[in-house]
Design a protein around this motif. Structure first.
Motif, short mmCIF file in Angstrom:
data_model
loop_
_atom_site.label_atom_id
_atom_site.label_comp_id
_atom_site.label_asym_id
_atom_site.label_seq_id
_atom_site.Cartn_x
_atom_site.Cartn_y
_atom_site.Cartn_z
N SER A 212 29.90 -0.63 -0.32
CA SER A 212 29.26 -2.10 -0.67
C SER A 212 28.72 -2.84 0.46
O SER A 212 29.60 -2.64 1.44
CB SER A 212 30.14 -2.87 -1.78
N PRO A 213 27.84 -3.95 0.36
CA PRO A 213 27.52 -4.59 1.16
C PRO A 213 28.62 -5.52 1.88
O PRO A 213 28.92 -5.51 2.88
CB PRO A 213 26.70 -5.51 0.55
N GLN A 214 29.73 -5.79 0.93
CA GLN A 214 30.86 -6.50 1.82
C GLN A 214 31.64 -5.58 2.43
O GLN A 214 32.24 -6.25 3.53
CB GLN A 214 31.67 -6.99 0.35
N ILE A 215 31.73 -4.25 2.00
CA ILE A 215 32.71 -3.41 2.88
C ILE A 215 31.97 -3.09 4.24
O ILE A 215 32.49 -3.32 5.32
CB ILE A 215 32.96 -2.01 2.19
N ARG A 216 30.62 -3.08 4.18
CA ARG A 216 29.77 -2.71 5.22
C ARG A 216 29.57 -3.92 6.23
O ARG A 216 29.26 -3.50 7.43
CB ARG A 216 28.19 -2.37 4.99
N ASN A 217 29.72 -4.99 5.73
CA ASN A 217 30.09 -6.26 6.69
C ASN A 217 31.35 -6.25 7.76
O ASN A 217 31.34 -6.67 8.69
CB ASN A 217 30.03 -7.54 5.91
N ILE A 218 32.36 -5.46 7.08
CA ILE A 218 33.63 -5.21 7.66
C ILE A 218 33.89 -4.05 8.50
O ILE A 218 34.40 -3.96 9.48
CB ILE A 218 34.73 -5.87 6.71
N ALA A 219 33.51 -3.18 7.80
CA ALA A 219 33.95 -1.56 8.13
C ALA A 219 33.20 -1.38 9.38
O ALA A 219 31.86 -1.70 9.72
CB ALA A 219 33.67 -0.58 7.25
N THR A 220 33.64 -0.58 10.36
CA THR A 220 33.29 -0.28 11.52
C THR A 220 32.80 1.20 11.74
O THR A 220 33.30 1.98 11.00
CB THR A 220 34.11 -0.58 12.79
N ILE A 221 32.18 1.56 12.94
CA ILE A 221 31.49 3.03 12.79
C ILE A 221 32.80 3.70 13.28
O ILE A 221 33.10 4.87 12.67
CB ILE A 221 30.45 3.21 13.67
N GLY A 222 33.65 3.38 14.26
CA GLY A 222 34.82 3.96 14.43
C GLY A 222 35.74 4.30 13.56
O GLY A 222 36.31 5.39 13.31
N GLY A 223 35.98 3.29 12.55
CA GLY A 223 36.75 3.53 11.41
C GLY A 223 36.37 4.19 10.47
O GLY A 223 37.19 5.03 9.92
N ASN A 224 34.96 4.44 10.40
CA ASN A 224 34.25 5.49 9.44
C ASN A 224 34.44 6.80 9.66
O ASN A 224 34.93 7.67 9.02
CB ASN A 224 32.88 4.99 9.23
N LEU A 225 34.59 7.00 11.10
CA LEU A 225 34.64 8.41 11.67
C LEU A 225 36.23 8.69 11.50
O LEU A 225 36.45 9.89 11.44
CB LEU A 225 34.16 8.47 13.08
N CYS A 226 37.20 7.77 11.84
CA CYS A 226 38.56 7.93 11.83
C CYS A 226 39.21 7.90 10.60
O CYS A 226 40.65 8.14 10.51
CB CYS A 226 39.06 7.16 12.82
N GLN A 227 38.64 7.58 9.47
CA GLN A 227 39.38 6.98 8.16
C GLN A 227 40.00 8.40 7.79
O GLN A 227 39.65 9.45 7.96
CB GLN A 227 38.37 6.52 7.14
#
Length: 328
Positions: A103-118
C-alpha cells in the motif's frame, strides 16, 4: 514482544561491527514493515538479542546516475523509486515493480534493501508462536517441508529442494531482468553479486556480519520493459506469479531478451530456454506462445498449485507482447 537491546547505528562500519559482536543474534531494522511483524509473532527459531536501527546512516537513501550505472542506496524508500525521474526514464520496469508493492503507506516506509532481504511469507514458517508453537519446518530445524503434503497453493513450482517457500520480493524480479548487482559490506570487505545469485534455498547469501548497502543497475539501452504481477487482492497482496521482461527489437527481429519469473521458486527464475528461442525471431503470436511454454519448462507443481503454470504462461506471453508495442 520479548525484550531486546535497541541500538542506533550511524555508519556502515558501526553496523558491521555490531553484527559481528552479536554473532547472528542481531537483526537490522530500516523501515521495519517486515521485521516488526516477525518479532511480534515470534516466528524466528531464536529471538534476537539486539535490533540495530540503520535508518540514521547517511548516504544510503540516494538514487543517482554514475556513468553507465544507476546507484540506488539500500535505504531508499520504495516511494522514492516510484517517483524517481531517473528510474522512470531508464528503468520503468523497476518503477512498476515498486508501485505494485503493498500500500502507499508501506511504500512510504519500506526500503529497497528491506524488500530484497525480507523473510519468506510461507504460512508454515510464519505460524505464530502464540497460536500453538513453532512448526518445525525445514527452515526451523525440521526434516521436512510441511507444504509438500499440505497447503501449498502459493508455494514453489520450480527448483525447490527441501524447502518450497518462494522469494517474496517483487523488486528482485525486476532487478534480475535489469542484470543488477547487490553491494554487500562486511568485516571482510565489500563484494558485489548479481541479484539472481543473492538467494539460497533457505534465505540469502548474507553472512552474519554483512549488510546490503547499495543496488547497482546498468543503464539499459533501446529496450522495451514490462513488469506484470498476478495477485488475489490487487492493491496489497504478494504475487501469486509475476514476470519481468526486457526485449530489444531491431527491424522487427528480437536481438536480445531477458525474461524473469517471480513467486515460482526460492529465487527469481530466468527463463533461459524461452530467451534463446526468441532471439533472432520475429515475435508473432505463435512464436510468443511457444516461448511462454518454454519459460515453464522443468516446472514441477505440487498438489494444489498447478494452476500457477497457466498464470505464469499467460503473464509471460502478455509481457512479451506488451514489450513489442511501439517498436520499429
Amino acid at each position: 514482544m520479548q525484550s531486546f537491546v535497541h541500538i542506533n547505528a550511524h555508519s556502515v562500519d558501526e553496523t558491521i561491527r555490531l553484527l559481528a559482536k552479536y554473532e547472528g543474534k542481531a537483526k537490522l531494522n530500516a523501515g521495519g514493515t517486515d521485521l516488526l511483524g516477525v518479532l511480534k509473532d515470534r516466528i524466528l527459531p531464536d529471538y534476537p538479542e539486539a535490533v540495530i536501527n540503520i535508518k540514521m546512516i547517511p548516504g544510503l537513501n540516494t538514487i543517482e546516475e554514475d556513468g553507465d550505472w544507476i546507484r540506488i542506496g539500500a535505504l531508499s524508500p520504495l516511494v522514492d523509486i516510484v517517483k524517481s525521474p531517473i528510474i522512470e526514464k531508464k528503468c520503468p520496469i523497476l518503477m512498476e515493480a515498486a508501485r505494485t508493492v503493498a500500500s502507499p503507506q508501506i511504500r512510504n516506509i519500506a526500503t529497497i534493501g528491506g524488500n530484497l532481504c525480507q523473510d519468506t511469507r510461507c504460512w508454515y514458517y510464519r505460524y505464530p508462536d502464540e497460536l500453538g508453537g513453532i512448526i518445525k519446518c525445514f527452515r526451523k530445524g525440521g526434516r521436512t517441508c510441511p507444504a509438500v503434503a499440505g497447503e501449498n497453493q502459493y508455494h514453489a513450482i520450480m527448483g525447490a529442494k527441501k524447502c518450497f517457500a518462494v522469494c517474496p520480493s517483487d523488486l528482485a524480479v525486476a532487478l534480475t531482468a535489469l542484470d543488477a548487482t547487490i553491494t554487500i559490506a562486511g568485516t571482510k570487505g565489500t563484494r558485489n553479486i548479481p541479484v539472481e545469485d543473492f538467494y539460497t534455498h533457505l534465505g540469502n547469501v548474507l553472512e552474519l556480519d554483512e549488510m546490503v548497502t547499495m543496488i547497482r543497475v546498468p543503464k539499459p539501452a533501446n529496450t522495451k520493459q514490462t513488469f506484470l504481477k498476478f495477485t488475489i487482492r490487487k492493491p496489497i497482496d504478494f504475487a501469486v506469479v509475476s514476470t519481468a521482461c526486457m526485449i530489444t527489437i531491431v527491424k522487427g527481429i528480437c536481438t536480445d531478451v531477458r525474461i524473469v519469473l517471480g513467486a515460482v521458486a526460492h529465487t527469481p527464475v530466468r527463463a533461459l530456454m524461452a530467451e534463446e528461442f526468441l532471439k533472432g525471431k520475429e515475435l508473432s503470436e505463435g512464436v510468443v506462445t511457444e516461448a511462454a511454454t518454454l519459460a515453464l519448462a522443468g516446472a514441477k507443481p505440487l498438489s494444489k498449485n498447478e494452476y500457477k503454470l497457466e498464470i505464469a504462461k499467460t503473464l509471460v506471453k502478455r509481457a512479451i507482447m506488451a514489450s513489442t508495442l511501439g517498436t520499429e
